[in-house]
Write a protein that holds these residues in place. Structure first.
Motif, mmCIF file in Angstrom:
data_model
loop_
_atom_site.group_PDB
_atom_site.id
_atom_site.type_symbol
_atom_site.label_atom_id
_atom_site.label_comp_id
_atom_site.label_asym_id
_atom_site.label_seq_id
_atom_site.Cartn_x
_atom_site.Cartn_y
_atom_site.Cartn_z
ATOM 1 N N ILE A 1 -5.325 0.041 -4.350
ATOM 2 C CA ILE A 1 -4.836 -1.323 -4.210
ATOM 3 C C ILE A 1 -4.043 -1.553 -2.926
ATOM 4 C CG2 ILE A 1 -2.874 -0.760 -5.732
ATOM 5 C CD1 ILE A 1 -4.566 -4.195 -5.467
ATOM 6 N N ARG A 2 -2.931 -0.814 -2.708
ATOM 7 C CA ARG A 2 -2.108 -0.923 -1.484
ATOM 8 C C ARG A 2 -1.610 0.479 -1.146
ATOM 9 N NH1 ARG A 2 -1.033 -6.351 -0.622
ATOM 10 N NH2 ARG A 2 0.666 -6.053 0.854
ATOM 11 N N PRO A 3 -2.317 1.204 -0.301
ATOM 12 C CA PRO A 3 -2.071 2.638 -0.154
ATOM 13 C C PRO A 3 -0.870 3.038 0.698
ATOM 14 C CG PRO A 3 -3.875 1.975 1.243
ATOM 15 C CD PRO A 3 -3.503 0.765 0.451
ATOM 16 N N TYR A 4 -0.354 2.141 1.536
ATOM 17 C CA TYR A 4 0.667 2.547 2.505
ATOM 18 C C TYR A 4 2.052 2.045 2.097
ATOM 19 C CZ TYR A 4 -3.508 3.454 5.231
ATOM 20 O OH TYR A 4 -4.740 3.910 5.645
ATOM 21 N N PHE A 5 3.062 2.886 2.376
ATOM 22 C CA PHE A 5 4.432 2.564 1.956
ATOM 23 C C PHE A 5 5.409 2.998 3.045
ATOM 24 C CE2 PHE A 5 8.481 3.081 -0.155
ATOM 25 C CZ PHE A 5 8.511 2.053 -1.090
ATOM 26 N N ALA A 6 6.413 2.179 3.287
ATOM 27 C CA ALA A 6 7.505 2.518 4.202
ATOM 28 C C ALA A 6 8.774 1.874 3.674
ATOM 29 C CB ALA A 6 7.209 2.040 5.618
ATOM 30 N N VAL B 1 6.822 10.509 0.433
ATOM 31 C CA VAL B 1 5.965 11.655 0.133
ATOM 32 C C VAL B 1 4.672 11.146 -0.499
ATOM 33 C CG1 VAL B 1 5.744 13.844 -1.086
ATOM 34 C CG2 VAL B 1 7.984 13.118 -0.226
ATOM 35 N N TYR B 2 3.552 11.370 0.179
ATOM 36 C CA TYR B 2 2.251 10.934 -0.326
ATOM 37 C C TYR B 2 1.652 11.998 -1.241
ATOM 38 C CZ TYR B 2 2.202 6.932 2.831
ATOM 39 O OH TYR B 2 2.489 5.748 3.461
ATOM 40 N N SER B 3 0.669 11.582 -2.040
ATOM 41 C CA SER B 3 0.055 12.497 -3.012
ATOM 42 C C SER B 3 -0.682 13.642 -2.324
ATOM 43 C CB SER B 3 -0.921 11.714 -3.902
ATOM 44 O OG SER B 3 -1.916 11.078 -3.119
ATOM 45 N N SER B 4 -1.067 13.440 -1.070
ATOM 46 C CA SER B 4 -1.759 14.493 -0.322
ATOM 47 C C SER B 4 -0.814 15.593 0.144
ATOM 48 C CB SER B 4 -2.455 13.884 0.895
ATOM 49 O OG SER B 4 -1.496 13.302 1.772
ATOM 50 N N GLY B 5 0.482 15.374 -0.064
ATOM 51 C CA GLY B 5 1.477 16.335 0.411
ATOM 52 C C GLY B 5 2.089 15.941 1.742
ATOM 53 N N GLU B 6 1.524 14.909 2.382
ATOM 54 C CA GLU B 6 2.062 14.447 3.658
ATOM 55 C C GLU B 6 3.421 13.791 3.456
ATOM 56 O OE1 GLU B 6 0.910 11.311 7.262
ATOM 57 O OE2 GLU B 6 -0.282 11.399 5.429
ATOM 58 N N THR B 7 4.355 14.107 4.331
ATOM 59 C CA THR B 7 5.704 13.552 4.271
ATOM 60 C C THR B 7 6.005 12.801 5.557
ATOM 61 O OG1 THR B 7 6.495 15.329 2.832
ATOM 62 C CG2 THR B 7 8.158 14.078 4.024
ATOM 63 N N THR C 1 14.302 9.549 -1.304
ATOM 64 C CA THR C 1 12.885 9.918 -1.350
ATOM 65 C C THR C 1 12.089 8.941 -2.209
ATOM 66 O OG1 THR C 1 13.424 12.253 -1.052
ATOM 67 C CG2 THR C 1 11.251 11.749 -1.944
ATOM 68 N N VAL C 2 10.932 8.571 -1.714
ATOM 69 C CA VAL C 2 9.990 7.738 -2.463
ATOM 70 C C VAL C 2 8.689 8.515 -2.579
ATOM 71 C CG1 VAL C 2 8.736 5.568 -2.581
ATOM 72 C CG2 VAL C 2 11.036 5.622 -1.590
#
Length: 637
Positions: free
Chosen positions: A115-120, A288-294, A105-106
Motif C-alpha cells: 500500500i505505502r512502502p516508504y517511511f521517514a 528499520v525495514y523488514s528486509s533488515g535495512e536500517t 525506532t520505527v
C-alpha cells in the motif's frame, strides 16, 4: 503557482523593517517571487463598516518547486539572507543522550509494501508554539499535501505530541476491519472500514478516501502500547494530536515515492526547527525495514556540487570572478567556498536540504542571476542570427485552410479530447485499442484523445443547429494514435476534415472539396485501374459503418518516386486490389442516419477526412523533385 498568505505585521517583524506595498512588491520581484495581494485596504474597509476583520495579510505567489517558501518561516528566512541580514542557517542533527543507540525506532512491517512502502520521521524537541506559528505549521502541511504530495497520493504527513505516546513505534498494514481507534476531532472509536463511510460527507477528507479505500490492507502506525498514531493518508488519532502546549513533536511521513518522501520530511522538519530551544536542530529517528535495512531519517546533509564561473558568465553575459559569484549565491541561501584546485574557475556549492529544486548547474546559474538582478544584466545582441520557419506540415495545413476558406467553408477548432462513445460507438466503430486514454478523467466528456476529427465537427454542427443551412465547416488539426515503435509510445497525425449539412446529402459537394484541394496541391486525379500513372489520387467505393451503405469511398494516394527508390509507405497496410505504392489516406461519404441520430443532427450530412502527412515535403524530399505548392486564387472580378 501556489499562493502563500502570510501575516503582514508578523512578516515585517521577522524582516526587521516595515515596507510599503510598492517597496515589498519590488523586493519580491528582485527575489523571484510575486506579491499577489495586500489585504490591508480590504481589512480597514471592513473595520470602518463594523464588520469582524482579521489581521492584514500579504498573498505571495511562490514558484511551485520552491517548497522552502511555502510558509512565512521560509519566506522570512530566505528574504533576510537575500538582504544580507543573516547567513544561511546550518541545520544539525542532535542525537539523544546515549547517542545513536537511544534513537527512537520505527519498525516497518513487510505488508506495507502492498500500500505505502516508504517511511521517514523526525523529532522537534522543546518547541514553543504561538497561535500564529501553530497555524503556519498546519498550513505548511496542507500546502505540501496539495502540491508536492499530489493531494496525499504520493506522500502523507502526520504530526503528533510525542509526550502522549510511547516508543518504539510500528508501521504496519492491516485489514480495515482490524483497525479501530478514535480519529482526530471525534469522541468515539471507529473501525477503518467505518471511517470510509463517516468521512464521505466531510469534503476536506472525502477527496483522499479513494487512495486506500479499495486496498485489502490499510496503513497504520502504532506505539508500544498499541495505541494508534495515524492512519495515513487519511487521519491522525485524537490521542496524539498536537496543541499549543505541545513541546516535543513527532513527525511521520509515509509515501509511495521515495524521492518525495525525503524532500517532504526535510522541508517540514527544517522549516519549524527554528522554534526549538536550540534553533535549527532536529532529532533523527531510526527506521528499520523488514528486509533488515536500517535508515536514519531525516537526511539533512548538504549535496556538494561544483559551479563554474565561465558557465555562469557565459549564460548571463557577465564578467564576474568566482568570489563575486560565490557572494551572489550565498544571498540565495547556497553556502559556497573556493576550490583549492582551481579557485579562479570552480566554486564549491553545498546545496542545503531545503533546496531540492537545485538539480543542475543551470539552476545555480539562475540563482546567481536573480541575486545580481535580472534588470541589471547586460543587454546584447546574440552572436548568431537565425530565422525561424514553419514546419512543412504546418505550411501544408495553411494551404488547406486558405483554399477551403476561399471556397466558402468555415474553420472550427473543437477540443482534442472527447468521450470514448463519441470517438467509437457514435461513429459505429469498434474500439481498435489505438486511442490514447486518459487515466483518471474528471468528466465523461474527456476520456480519450481523438483518433478522428469527425466527432468534433459533428458536435459543432449539433451546437449550431439554429444556424441557416447549409452548414459548411472544416478543421485541419492533429489526431493521436498509440505507436509502440516510438519511444513516447504515441504519434501525432495531421488530418483535414470537413462536414456539409443541408436538406440534401451533398456527396458531390465534399467530393468537389477534395478535388479542389488536390488541384491546389498539384496532385492529379487518376483512375483506380490506371497503373501507368506515376502519381495521383483516386477514390473507390468502400464499406464503412460510419457512412450510408453504398455512399462511401476510400481516398487512395499514389506517391511519386524516382527509379530505383522505394516508397516510404511500402511497409504500411495496403489494399491488395491496388498498386503496391497506393496508400489509403482517408474516406468520404454520406453519414449514416444512426450516426446523425447519436449526435442529435436532424439533417443529412456528408463528410470528408484524410491524412495530410503523405503530402508534406519532409516525407518525400529524397525521392521526388516537387515541393508542396498552392496555386494562386483566381482574381476577384
Amino acid at each position: 503557482m501556489p499562493t502563500v498568505a502570510v501575516d503582514k505585521e508578523d512578516l515585517w517583524e521577522r524582516l526587521g523593517h516595515k515596507y510599503t506595498t510598492e517597496e515589498f512588491d519590488k523586493l519580491c520581484f528582485d527575489f523571484g517571487i510575486e506579491l499577489d495581494e495586500d489585504t490591508t485596504e480590504e481589512i480597514e474597509e471592513a473595520k470602518r463598516k463594523g464588520l469582524p476583520a482579521e489581521r492584514p495579510q500579504l498573498k505571495i505567489e511562490i514558484p511551485a518547486n520552491r517548497y522552502d517558501l511555502f510558509c512565512i518561516e521560509g519566506i522570512a528566512r530566505a528574504l533576510r539572507i537575500f538582504l544580507g541580514k543573516d547567513q544561511p542557517p546550518e541545520y544539525k542533527l542532535v542525537y539523544p543522550p546515549g547517542g545513536e543507540d537511544n534513537l527512537l525506532t520505527v519498525t516497518v512491517a513487510p505488508e506495507t509494501k502492498r500500500i505505502r512502502p516508504y517511511f521517514a520521521c523526525a523529532i522537534l524537541r522543546d518547541v514553543h508554539f504561538t497561535p500564529r506559528s501553530y497555524a503556519s505549521f498546519i498550513d505548511l502541511q496542507d500546502k505540501l499535501h496539495q502540491n508536492l504530495c499530489r493531494r496525499r497520493q504520493f506522500v502523507a504527513i502526520g504530526t503528533h505530541d510525542l509526550d502522549t505516546i510511547e516508543a518504539p513505534f510500528k508501521y504496519e498494514a492491516r485489514n480495515p476491519k482490524d483497525i479501530k481507534f478514535v480519529p482526530l476531532g471525534k469522541d468515539k472509536e471507529y473501525t477503518a472500514e467505518e471511517l470510509m463511510t463517516v468521512y464521505e460527507s466531510e469534503k476536506h477528507l472525502a477527496r483522499y478516501l479513494h487512495i486506500i479505500r479499495d486496498s485489502p490492507v490499510y496503513p497504520i502506525i502504532y506505539d508500544q502500547q498499541d495505541r494508534v498514531l495515524s492512519m495515513p493518508p487519511i487521519i491522525n488519532s485524537e490521542h496524539s494530536k498536537i496543541t499549543l502546549n505541545t513541546k516535543n513533536v513527532f513527525i511521520d511521513v509515509t509515501a509511495t515515492d521515495e524521492t518525495k518522501l525525503g524532500i517532504v520530511v526535510n522541508i517540514i522538519s527544517t522549516m519549524f526547527s527554528e522554534y526549538c530551544a536550540e534553533p535549527f536542530t532536529i532529532e533523527p529517528c531510526r527506521v528499520v525495514y523488514s528486509s533488515g535495512e536500517t535508515r536514519i531519517t531525516p537526511d539533512i546533509s548538504s549535496r556538494p556540487t561544483v559551479a563554474h564561473a565561465s558557465y555562469i558568465n557565459s549564460c548571463t553575459g557577465l564578467l564576474l570572478s568566482s568570489s563575486q559569484i560565490a557572494t551572489l549565491l550565498r544571498r540565495m541561501s547556497l553556502p559556497t567556498e573556493p576550490s583549492l584546485d582551481n579557485p579562479t574557475e570552480d566554486i564549491l556549492v553545498a546545496i542545503p536540504p531545503v533546496r531540492p529544486d537545485i538539480l543542475h548547474e543551470c539552476d545555480i546559474m539562475e540563482d546567481a542571476a536573480i541575486a545580481y538582478g535580472f534588470n541589471n544584466l547586460p543587454e546584447r545582441f546574440p552572436r548568431t542570427s537565425t530565422v525561424g520557419q514553419p514546419l512543412a506540415i504546418s505550411k501544408l495545413s495553411d494551404v488547406v485552410r486558405i483554399e477551403w476558406a476561399l471556397a466558402g467553408w468555415v474553420e472550427v477548432l473543437p477540443l482534442i479530447l472527447c468521450s470514448h462513445e463519441e470517438n467509437f460507438e457514435w461513429l459505429n466503430h469498434p474500439d481498435d485499442s489505438l486511442a490514447v486514454k486518459i487515466a483518471n478523467p474528471k468528466t465523461l466528456e474527456f476520456q480519450v484523445v481523438r483518433t478522428s476529427l469527425l466527432p468534433g465537427l459533428l458536435k459543432t454542427v449539433r451546437e449550431n443547429r439554429s444556424h441557416p443551412l447549409p452548414i459548411r465547416i472544416f478543421e485541419t488539426s492533429d489526431v493521436v494514435f498509440k505507436d509502440k515503435k516510438l519511444e513516447k509510445q504515441a504519434r501525432n497525425e495531421r488530418h483535414a476534415a470537413a462536414v456539409w449539412c443541408n436538406k440534401t446529402a451533398g456527396f458531390e459537394v465534399v467530393h468537389g472539396l477534395l478535388d479542389r484541394i488536390m488541384a491546389m496541391l498539384e496532385v492529379p486525379r487518376i483512375g483506380s485501374t490506371d497503373y501507368k500513372a506515376e502519381s495521383g489520387y483516386y477514390i473507390k467505393e468502400c464499406s464503412d459503418p460510419t457512412f450510408f451503405p453504398g455512399r462511401a469511398a476510400t481516398i487512395y494516394y499514389r506517391a511519386p518516386r524516382k527509379a530505383g527508390k522505394s516508397s516510404p509507405f511500402e511497409s504500411l497496410k495496403k489494399d491488395v486490389l491496388h498498386m503496391p505504392n497506393d496508400l489509403a489516406i482517408g474516406t468520404l461519404g454520406i453519414l449514416h442516419p444512426s450516426v446523425l441520430e447519436k449526435f442529435e443532427i436532424g439533417y443529412p450530412c456528408s463528410a470528408l477526412e484524410f491524412n495530410l502527412e503523405p503530402f508534406q515535403k519532409e516525407m518525400h524530399a529524397d525521392w521526388t523533385e516537387g515541393d508542396v505548392k498552392a496555386a494562386k486564387p483566381p482574381p476577384v472580378v
